[in-house]
Design an enzyme around this catalytic site. Structure first.
Site, PDB file in Angstrom:
ATOM      1  N   GLU A  85     -33.654 -62.408  75.918  1.00 49.16           N
ATOM      2  CA  GLU A  85     -32.624 -61.819  75.065  1.00 49.16           C
ATOM      3  C   GLU A  85     -31.445 -62.748  74.806  1.00 49.16           C
ATOM      4  O   GLU A  85     -30.617 -62.478  73.937  1.00 49.16           O
ATOM      5  CB  GLU A  85     -32.159 -60.499  75.690  1.00 49.16           C
ATOM      6  N   ASP A 109     -41.330 -51.161  72.367  1.00 51.13           N
ATOM      7  CA  ASP A 109     -42.404 -50.202  72.637  1.00 51.13           C
ATOM      8  C   ASP A 109     -41.937 -48.827  72.197  1.00 51.13           C
ATOM      9  O   ASP A 109     -40.794 -48.645  71.785  1.00 51.13           O
ATOM     10  CB  ASP A 109     -42.771 -50.200  74.130  1.00 51.13           C
TER      11      ASP A 109
END
Length: 233
Positions: A15, A200
């Site tokens: 990230e 997800d």
């Protein structure tokens, strides 16, 4: 409002690795085991760091940034979708953040409510939300949502849990850090926004999807942060 020093946090290496590649670094310091990197990106003075996973890590990291004088905090990373219309890679810009694992219902408090505290749902800064939405619109038109982000020290991976969080807390996505960051910012009167890209759908296939799409989703979140920096005064 002009932001003189902008704090940026990601929970995982994926990230923030693009920040390491693009920031013109002027200094590095370590405090409480967290490495804070300072520099310039698109003409903005930034300090960024990897918090690590979970609410405690996020809280310590956020306070560390605030102690170094940041004017606002941006959180970038991945999340599991709770809104059934969200797909992998889509963006969520926080309007507020709540701890979904704050559960004191046996004592009569609703799920997500912090006992004996004035506020449990921490609003994101409207200006930062607007800038994040503009950035999302420029790159992901039709593939982003504004909404409530739910945080807990749990990886949500069942349809039953998704249904509960969606119905009881009206969450848009679930992750493991944002509400802790939000609470610390609220306590210090520092504006914040959380930008999450879906890795997800927080269901039975979440572990496999997370492994497959984390890098893509993290890159999407970074793109929003980069565009925001260009737009912020």
């Amino acid at each position: 409002m002009a932001y003189q020093k902008i704090g940026i946090i990601g929970a995982m290496v994926e990230e923030i690795e693009l920040l390491h590649k693009h920031v013109e670094v002027s200094g590095v310091m370590t405090k409480a085991g967290i490495t804070f990197t300072e520099g310039t990106l698109h003409g903005k003075h930034v300090i960024f760091c990897k918090s690590g996973v979970g609410k405690v890590n996020a809280a310590v990291c956020t306070q560390g940034l605030i102690d170094q004088g940041v004017d606002c905090v941006l959180f970038t990373g991945v999340a599991g979708a709770l809104d059934p219309e969200l797909e992998v890679g889509d963006i969520v810009v926080s309007t507020s953040s709540v701890q979904h694992d704050m559960d004191v219902r046996p004592l009569g408090f609703p799920l997500g409510v912090i006992p004996f505290q004035e506020i449990s749902e921490f609003p994101a800064d409207p200006l930062l939300v607007d800038v994040a939405v503009q950035a999302a619109e420029s790159h992901f038109a039709g593939r982003y949502r504004k909404g409530k982000i739910l945080s807990g020290d749990q990886f949500i991976a069942s349809r039953e849990a998704v249904r509960t969080l969606r119905e009881e807390l009206q969450g848009t996505c679930a992750e493991m850090e944002g509400a802790a960051l939000a609470q610390v910012c609220f306590m210090n009167d520092i504006p914040y926004v959380v930008i999450r890209s879906m890795s997800d759908k927080a269901d039975g296939g979440a572990p496999e999807s997370f492994e497959t799409f984390t890098v893509q989703a993290a890159n999407n979140s970074y793109l929003i942060i980069e565009t925001m920096l260009k737009k912020l005064a």
